[in-house]
Motif scaffolding. Structure first.
Motif, short mmCIF file in Angstrom:
data_model
loop_
_atom_site.label_atom_id
_atom_site.label_comp_id
_atom_site.label_asym_id
_atom_site.label_seq_id
_atom_site.Cartn_x
_atom_site.Cartn_y
_atom_site.Cartn_z
N ARG A 92 0.72 -1.26 -0.04
CA ARG A 92 -0.16 0.03 0.05
C ARG A 92 0.85 1.23 0.17
NH1 ARG A 92 -0.82 2.56 4.65
NH2 ARG A 92 -2.35 4.53 4.40
N LYS A 95 2.78 1.77 -3.41
CA LYS A 95 1.91 2.29 -4.53
C LYS A 95 1.67 3.80 -3.94
CE LYS A 95 -2.57 1.29 -6.49
NZ LYS A 95 -3.71 0.48 -6.70
N ARG A 212 -3.70 10.25 -3.28
CA ARG A 212 -4.88 9.31 -3.02
C ARG A 212 -4.90 8.13 -4.03
NH1 ARG A 212 -4.61 13.04 0.23
NH2 ARG A 212 -6.83 13.92 0.98
N ASP A 213 -5.24 7.11 -3.46
CA ASP A 213 -5.61 5.93 -4.19
C ASP A 213 -6.87 5.25 -3.59
OD1 ASP A 213 -4.96 3.75 -5.97
OD2 ASP A 213 -4.61 2.62 -4.00
N ASP A 214 -7.95 5.56 -4.43
CA ASP A 214 -9.54 4.95 -3.91
C ASP A 214 -9.77 5.42 -2.61
OD1 ASP A 214 -9.84 3.87 -6.28
OD2 ASP A 214 -8.89 1.84 -5.52
N GLY A 215 -9.30 6.70 -2.43
CA GLY A 215 -9.64 7.34 -0.88
C GLY A 215 -8.80 7.10 0.19
N ASP A 216 -7.69 6.14 -0.15
CA ASP A 216 -6.57 6.09 0.77
C ASP A 216 -5.43 6.97 0.63
OD1 ASP A 216 -5.10 4.79 2.64
OD2 ASP A 216 -4.12 3.33 1.27
N LYS A 217 -4.77 7.44 1.78
CA LYS A 217 -3.91 8.29 1.70
C LYS A 217 -2.73 8.31 2.66
CE LYS A 217 -6.02 11.80 4.80
NZ LYS A 217 -6.40 13.22 4.97
#
Length: 396
Positions: A92, A95, A212-217
């Motif tokens: 994660r 990425k 951001r990645d699909d809302g992830d940070k």
């Protein structure tokens, strides 16, 4: 092996001789470091690659310097980055960080690196007598590049350099000195993050905050840890690559002449210099969470393991004439940047800086030579870094 003796040697030839002894006596060794920690040290090339990709070898915070004296808050702020993480957290984080620290961003730095290089060489040219290559060129080029890339204010760069050197050599420092430096470094990074959140700029820190990645940070601890890692690893290793590399070329005049005659060999030369005199000696410590078979040795669960990159790069089972410096060496599969999922994300930047540094330096100073060819510049003692305190050269 006597108590991590290669790591305490300040003579580069003596240090390398002891690494060579390890390789000759086998690819895996059980020993005790100068810190008092028992470890399994892997010195063979094939065995190092095997260790660095073994599923039972994992990162652990138990090997953080002065762990028993360090607060959990400081541990999280400095060690929630990719190099200290395992899958799926590592996957994660890599990425997210890769989305900001792109190859395009690195390639776009080339004109600025060349500009900085030319300016530093102009300044060196005004100095008379011996010039300290580290202070005048080898250090200011990488520290300026990484600080500009991240977005560190110029007035803070010398402070960051001083603090990062202490952080990188934690086992060699007292608890008080180490904790004071790391605490101050994290305070400075947190302040920078607050500023960039309020006023984003075209720099890596702002990009890491925004990614951001699909809302992830990235969390706050992940941000501080990543900047902490980039500041230290992003310049210390490149400083060593440049300075050690120049010293090695000057000690091998036939190789230097070949590079001067054909500057297109610079990329190959960089790879050979990375192999021949690695800017780092070992990988970041890891632990085994199950039995690990390396060669004909089974390392038990719960063991601290280290890959001795400097010795793996001189393994005669992998490299023909490993103690010979050859800038045209084919198939140069050194492990200086690691191997597997933790392969250094900043390797393209280090290579770019080194290519520019060597090309520009040799072109600007055709008479570049060591001030004292008989002197062997001392290296810093310690576990990770393989660098020197100064390198005096003549440029006239």
């Amino acid at each position: 092996m006597s108590d991590g003796s290669p790591f305490l040697e300040t003579s580069p030839s003596a240090r390398q001789a002891k690494f060579a002894e390890l390789v000759e006596s086998g690819p895996v060794h059980h020993t005790t470091l100068f810190t008092g920690v028992p470890v399994w040290l892997v010195t063979g090339h094939a065995e190092t690659r095997q260790l660095l990709t073994h599923p039972n070898v994992v990162k652990s915070l138990t090997e953080v310097p002065h762990r028993e004296h360090t607060s959990d808050d400081l541990i999280r702020a400095t060690n929630t980055h990719m190099l200290a993480s395992n899958p799926p957290d590592h996957t994660r984080l890599r990425k997210l960080v890769s989305a900001a620290f792109t190859r395009r961003r690195i390639d776009e730095l080339e004109p600025r690196i060349k500009q900085l290089s030319a300016s530093l060489l102009d300044e060196m040219a005004t100095q008379g007598g011996p010039v300290d290559l580290l202070a005048g060129y080898g250090y200011p080029l990488p520290i300026t590049v990484i600080c500009e890339l991240i977005g560190v204010p110029s007035i803070r760069r010398d402070e960051f350099r001083e603090l990062s050197q202490i952080a990188m050599t934690g086992p060699m420092r007292t608890v008080e000195v180490y904790l004071a430096a790391v605490t101050k470094l994290i305070e400075l990074i947190r302040t920078m993050i607050e500023v960039k959140r309020a006023t984003p700029a075209d720099d890596l820190l702002s990009a890491l905050i925004a990614v951001r990645d699909d809302g992830d940070k990235l969390t706050d601890d992940e941000l501080t840890s990543m900047i902490y890692l980039l500041l230290i690893a992003g310049h210390e290793t490149t400083v060593n690559l440049i300075v050690n590399g120049v010293y090695t070329l000057l000690k091998h005049p036939e190789q230097l002449a070949a590079l001067r005659a054909d500057p297109s060999l610079v990329a190959s030369a960089v790879e050979e210099l990375l192999r021949y005199d690695s800017p780092v000696m070992v990988s970041i410590p890891a632990v085994t969470n199950g039995p690990v078979e390396i060669g004909d040795v089974t390392i038990p669960p719960g063991s601290v393991v280290l890959a001795a990159l400097a010795s793996a790069n001189r393994d005669p089972h992998r490299f023909a004439a490993p103690d010979t410096m050859d800038i045209t060496r084919p198939d140069n599969s050194h492990v200086t940047f690691g191997h597997g999922i933790h392969h250094c994300l900043g390797a393209p930047l280090a290579r770019l800086e080194a290519r520019i540094a060597f090309t520009d330096l040799l072109d600007r100073f055709p008479s570049l030579r060591l001030a004292d060819p008989a002197e062997e510049p001392a290296r810093y003692p310690g576990l990770l870094l393989n660098g020197m305190a100064r390198l005096d050269v003549l440029i006239d």
